[in-house]
Design an enzyme around this catalytic site. Structure first.
Site, mmCIF file in Angstrom:
data_model
loop_
_atom_site.group_PDB
_atom_site.id
_atom_site.type_symbol
_atom_site.label_atom_id
_atom_site.label_comp_id
_atom_site.label_asym_id
_atom_site.label_seq_id
_atom_site.Cartn_x
_atom_site.Cartn_y
_atom_site.Cartn_z
ATOM 1 N N SER A 95 34.418 33.744 36.748
ATOM 2 C CA SER A 95 34.574 34.294 35.402
ATOM 3 C C SER A 95 34.398 33.259 34.294
ATOM 4 O O SER A 95 33.755 33.547 33.277
ATOM 5 C CB SER A 95 35.942 34.975 35.264
ATOM 6 N N THR A 109 42.896 39.027 37.933
ATOM 7 C CA THR A 109 42.450 39.193 39.308
ATOM 8 C C THR A 109 43.669 39.226 40.238
ATOM 9 O O THR A 109 44.810 39.201 39.786
ATOM 10 C CB THR A 109 41.451 38.080 39.688
ATOM 11 N N LYS A 125 46.934 42.665 39.292
ATOM 12 C CA LYS A 125 46.407 43.828 38.572
ATOM 13 C C LYS A 125 47.455 44.899 38.325
ATOM 14 O O LYS A 125 47.460 45.548 37.280
ATOM 15 C CB LYS A 125 45.199 44.395 39.315
ATOM 16 N N ASN A 136 42.350 45.098 35.244
ATOM 17 C CA ASN A 136 41.725 43.780 35.350
ATOM 18 C C ASN A 136 41.455 43.172 33.980
ATOM 19 O O ASN A 136 40.868 42.100 33.884
ATOM 20 C CB ASN A 136 40.424 43.859 36.157
ATOM 21 N N ASP A 158 36.400 47.317 36.216
ATOM 22 C CA ASP A 158 35.771 47.387 37.533
ATOM 23 C C ASP A 158 35.118 48.748 37.755
ATOM 24 O O ASP A 158 34.076 48.849 38.412
ATOM 25 C CB ASP A 158 36.805 47.139 38.645
ATOM 26 N N TYR A 200 30.754 38.081 47.354
ATOM 27 C CA TYR A 200 29.614 37.317 46.844
ATOM 28 C C TYR A 200 29.630 35.854 47.293
ATOM 29 O O TYR A 200 28.697 35.111 47.026
ATOM 30 C CB TYR A 200 29.538 37.392 45.310
ATOM 31 N N GLY A 255 28.374 41.782 45.237
ATOM 32 C CA GLY A 255 29.602 41.513 44.518
ATOM 33 C C GLY A 255 29.354 40.810 43.201
ATOM 34 O O GLY A 255 30.097 41.002 42.233
#
Length: 273
Positions: free
Chosen positions: A21, A65, A69, A90, A105, A216, A237
């Site tokens: 992020s 994250t 959440k 999120n 999301d 990912y 992802g």
């Protein structure tokens, strides 16, 4: 906040050092010439409310994250319908009325799939039954999915996810043990770790038009590699992460997030690991 103080944002979770992020959001600031700062901050489970209460006025928003959440949802002053439905937030944005919680999301997953696939999707299989499975399952309903098969390593621990999915009246949900269960539908979503992707599971996903692999890193996972080899549509992802981050960016800054700049930054950050 004085004019000399830069607006601050960040991602909170535990662990959080691995998060992409910061790379995504910082790339967005650079592309648009926004003077802001974005950092990763480790916040252990059970401490989010205390952390948020101590934030200085220059903090305008947080990406949230695991495992925070649900805590984010509980502490917010206002909550979007989709965050309530998903059972977790999120995104936290500071407003004049306090903190607003959202879940990007859901629309992020919709955008990630639509970017790669415009065919029919009425039935889907989701492998795994955690919070991500709930968010993606609810997103699939917006793509036309009406039947979801949830394959859980432990069906007894899937109750919260089933409850979230059942909260959408458009969805019919059934839960089966992961081992030996058939994968059905046009879309298969994997939310399980790479280590749990054995040969039988990889083979079972061969009939889907779309494989959505939320992992990912490491990349490609066994499922993703097989999907690419078979010529299936592959949603990653990173696709999900970038699209939900673009939406967060807009809520934080009031500017449309620059998708391609943020995606390129994510790809570069992954390649350097």
């Amino acid at each position: 906040m004085t004019s000399a103080e830069r607006r601050r944002y960040g991602v909170v979770g535990d662990p959080v050092a691995h998060s992409l992020s910061p790379a995504l959001h910082r790339a967005g600031y650079a592309a648009l010439g926004i003077d802001a700062r974005y950092d990763a901050v480790r916040v252990p489970a059970g401490t989010l409310a205390t952390h948020v209460a101590g934030l200085r006025p220059e903090w305008g928003g947080l990406s949230v994250t695991a495992p925070l959440k649900r805590e984010a949802l509980a502490l917010a002053d206002t909550v979007t319908e989709r965050a309530t439905l998903a059972g977790g937030a999120n995104t936290l944005v500071r407003t004049e009325r306090g903190w607003a919680a959202d879940n990007t999301d859901l629309p992020g997953a919709v955008a990630a799939v639509r970017e790669r696939y415009d065919g029919p999707a009425g039935v889907a299989t989701i492998i795994g039954a955690g919070a991500t499975a709930a968010s993606v399952g609810l997103a699939l309903a917006d793509l036309g999915v009406r039947t979801v098969r949830l394959l859980a390593r432990d069906p007894g621990r899937a109750e919260e996810t089933v409850r979230a999915l059942a909260g959408d009246p458009r969805l019919e949900v059934d839960v089966l043990p992961l081992e030996g269960a058939a994968v059905v539908g046009e879309v298969v979503v994997s939310t399980i770790p790479v280590a749990a992707q054995d040969e039988a599971l990889v083979a079972a996903t061969g009939g889907a038009a779309v494989v959505f692999e939320v992992v990912y890193d490491p990349w490609p996972s066994p499922l993703a590699a097989a999907a690419a080899e078979r010529g299936q549509v592959l949603v990653s992802g990173l696709d999900l992460l970038v699209h939900q981050a673009v939406l967060q960016f807009g809520q934080f800054t009031g500017h449309n997030g620059p998708l391609e700049s943020m995606r390129a930054a994510g790809e570069q950050a992954l390649a350097s690991r």
